[in-house]
Scaffold this active site. Sequence first.
Site, mmCIF file in Angstrom:
data_model
loop_
_atom_site.group_PDB
_atom_site.id
_atom_site.type_symbol
_atom_site.label_atom_id
_atom_site.label_comp_id
_atom_site.label_asym_id
_atom_site.label_seq_id
_atom_site.Cartn_x
_atom_site.Cartn_y
_atom_site.Cartn_z
ATOM 1 N NE ARG A 180 36.836 97.296 -2.275
ATOM 2 C CZ ARG A 180 37.510 98.369 -2.715
ATOM 3 N NH1 ARG A 180 38.595 98.221 -3.457
ATOM 4 N NH2 ARG A 180 37.095 99.580 -2.412
ATOM 5 C CB CYS B 51 8.186 92.434 -2.586
ATOM 6 S SG CYS B 51 9.607 92.774 -1.532
ATOM 7 C CB CYS C 131 8.676 88.877 -1.472
ATOM 8 S SG CYS C 131 9.887 89.060 -2.784
ATOM 9 C CD GLN D 204 8.238 30.437 34.207
ATOM 10 O OE1 GLN D 204 9.029 29.600 33.782
ATOM 11 N NE2 GLN D 204 7.722 30.382 35.437
ATOM 12 C CG ASP E 76 14.924 35.554 30.918
ATOM 13 O OD1 ASP E 76 16.024 34.946 30.813
ATOM 14 O OD2 ASP E 76 13.826 34.958 31.005
HETATM 15 P P1 ADP Z 1 7.234 32.385 27.796
HETATM 16 O O1 ADP Z 1 8.084 33.572 27.499
HETATM 17 O O2 ADP Z 1 5.960 32.673 28.420
HETATM 18 O O3 ADP Z 1 8.022 31.341 28.460
HETATM 19 P P2 ADP Z 1 7.474 32.036 25.088
HETATM 20 O O4 ADP Z 1 7.418 33.462 24.716
HETATM 21 O O5 ADP Z 1 8.812 31.419 25.128
HETATM 22 O O6 ADP Z 1 6.793 31.809 26.402
HETATM 23 O O7 ADP Z 1 6.539 31.261 24.079
HETATM 24 C C1 ADP Z 1 6.572 29.855 23.920
HETATM 25 C C2 ADP Z 1 6.760 29.509 22.467
HETATM 26 O O8 ADP Z 1 5.733 30.062 21.685
HETATM 27 C C3 ADP Z 1 8.042 30.108 21.892
HETATM 28 O O9 ADP Z 1 9.107 29.257 22.041
HETATM 29 C C4 ADP Z 1 7.701 30.313 20.431
HETATM 30 O O10 ADP Z 1 7.942 29.150 19.703
HETATM 31 C C5 ADP Z 1 6.216 30.578 20.453
HETATM 32 N N1 ADP Z 1 5.948 32.014 20.401
HETATM 33 C C6 ADP Z 1 5.853 32.850 21.446
HETATM 34 N N2 ADP Z 1 5.589 34.093 21.055
HETATM 35 C C7 ADP Z 1 5.524 34.063 19.708
HETATM 36 C C8 ADP Z 1 5.290 35.055 18.702
HETATM 37 N N3 ADP Z 1 5.081 36.318 19.022
HETATM 38 N N4 ADP Z 1 5.319 34.673 17.428
HETATM 39 C C9 ADP Z 1 5.557 33.398 17.107
HETATM 40 N N5 ADP Z 1 5.785 32.429 17.996
HETATM 41 C C10 ADP Z 1 5.771 32.735 19.291
#
Ligand code: ADP
Length: 659
Positions: free
Chosen positions: A31, A157, A167, A413, A522
């Site tokens: 075919r 089988c 199988c 912060q 942020d």
């Molecule tokens: P926040 O967010 O509370 O303002 P950050 O996260 O900016 O603080 O931390 C302040 C600093 O610490 C940062 O700029 C960085 O240099 C250091 N840092 C923060 N988290 C880490 C991490 N996981 N590993 C290495 N360095 C860090």
Amino acid sequence: MATTTPSILESIFLKRSQQKRKTSPLNYKKRLFVLTEAKITYYEYDFERGRRGSKKGSVDLEKVVCVESVEPEENPPPERQIPNREDSADTEQITIIERFPYPFQIVYEDGPLYVFAPTEELRKRWIHQLKHITRYNSDVAQKYHPRFHQDGQYLCCAQTAKNALGCQLLQGANGIRTNERSQRRSRKPLPPAPTESQAKASKPLPPAPTSPVTSVGPRKVIAMYDFTPMNAQDLLLQKGEEYLLMEESSGQPWLRARDKNGQEGFIPGNYVTEAQDPLEIYEWYSKNTTRTQAEQLLRTEDKEGGFIVRDSSKAGKYTVSVYAKSSGEGIIRHYVVCEAPGNQYYLAEKHLHTSIPELIRYHQHNAAGLISRLKYPVCSVRRAAPSTAGLGYGSWEIDPKDLTFLKELGDGQFGVVKYGKWRGQHEVAIKMIKEGSMSEDEFIEEAKCMMKLSHQNLVQLYGVCTKQRPIFIITEYLSNGCLLSYLKEVRKKVAQGDLLSMCSDVCAAMTYLESKQYLHRDLAARNCLVAEDGTVKVSDFGLSRYVLDDEYTSSLGSKFPVRWSPPEVILYSKFSSKSDVWSYGVMMWEVFTLGKMPYERFNNSEIANQITRGVRLYRPQMATERIYNVMSSCWEEKPDDRPTFRGLHSGILEIMEDM
Ligand code: ADP
Ligand code: MG
């Protein structure tokens, strides 16, 4: 007039009668078989005139469950015998038309259709092509019958029913690897699941399915990294070993698994893969290496035949980057791994291989069209295992006694951030939350969700210590610190490709957050961190919601990130993934200016004014028009006009590939 679909293959084969009625004779007829995307149709063939005659039958490819060769008959008549040497004086023409010694089977509802090909090559080509077309069929079989159904039974089988379950296990169901099948896009909606009586009544049983919806029994996975248990419930993983998943919990960061000795426990989901031969276990594979990074690594090593296999900018494709020296000069070529029908791979010339590791092994011995044979695998640093979502299964509350504080990293912060070790071994960053700076109870509630976010470009949240004050937030530690400071430090020493790859890292993380409908709120270079190997990761996602500080939370406050905010956030606090996209554009601008302050000469209230009147950031010197177009697209006035992170990411990868 009926429209004809183009044929893919046309061959003259011998077809064995299907004996649909018990009394019908077992006969063999030549075919003309015609294969299209949808059907196999067979016709009478007029040999005298070389023309297709009337249609004798067809098989709907959607119903095909298996295509495989069949073992040769014991004592075939000359017509189906492989010609011996004396006979090979036959001209090719005669062989093709007179002898059909190579049987294969096309199995569908009615049982197997047996077809005999004149040459092995032709049989192979048809099987490949058929497997390729039917690879997404919903009922592809896991097992088959290697021998004929003859005289009322299978010779292999002794089962009598033509549609009796196979199988012998197929090499990958219908030749298709499990991981590919689980990602399949069905061509058609899946049929409703049969009731039990229907299932028993007819048809070959459906294959053991791999999709989460219908999954029964354990799934097999392979470890891509070693994992040492962090608590009593965890299970040790050894790279390259097989494990069984005990329950269907896809998308969960921790999975219950069993090893080959029967030990059970939890493993990090991002340490294992369903792929049969995962590239991750090979030293030559560097998943997230860009073209520019690969070139840099190869040049640094400066070894003839140095090579890296990496993910191509085109989704699902791989690139092999090879380094060779010609009269002292280092040259680099990037080869995309091409795919041929039937799950085959090749590089420069068409030497087909059934897997990428096999293809690499071949080219380790043969240049075969490459600028050099692959002599020397170049690795991107030592490939660190990814972070786990928490320090062991279910451990989001961490015992502060397990922490050692080693040095201060910075001040933010929420207060001081320290570097330390968990149980003396795992590096961690510890945010010590200054009392009164955070709505702690709300955050602690949210932390459980945040723990589940896990991506190679997100700073992993490991857990919290909430039984004492101040509370601690424990995260992954990144040795190169904050991206903003890093950019200022590396000034002059950094190439455009590196900057783009930083942006790509952030975009990958944001694409992931976008897919989880999780807002960062942020995003800015100050909230990204840089790992030992230069990878950038996004940090502090979602945290701004728990800040107790009006200067930070009110859009009129002095600490509000106005410079990173789109009009709708400044005016109405309307956050969305598209407001994150705006911030991302500004972060890209920070990267390409090596850490300049956006709208340097304006204060916050002036910026709000300028932005709403349509003023935008200028093109940084290090950014090409194409790169500037990407960042500018993030600053469209209307949120809906801005791209998604997903779209942004593919745009960035394209630019990187063209560099
Ligand atoms: P926040 O967010 O509370 O303002 P950050 O996260 O900016 O603080 O931390 C302040 C600093 O610490 C940062 O700029 C960085 O240099 C250091 N840092 C923060 N988290 C880490 C991490 N996981 N590993 C290495 N360095 C860090
Ligand atoms: Mg921060």
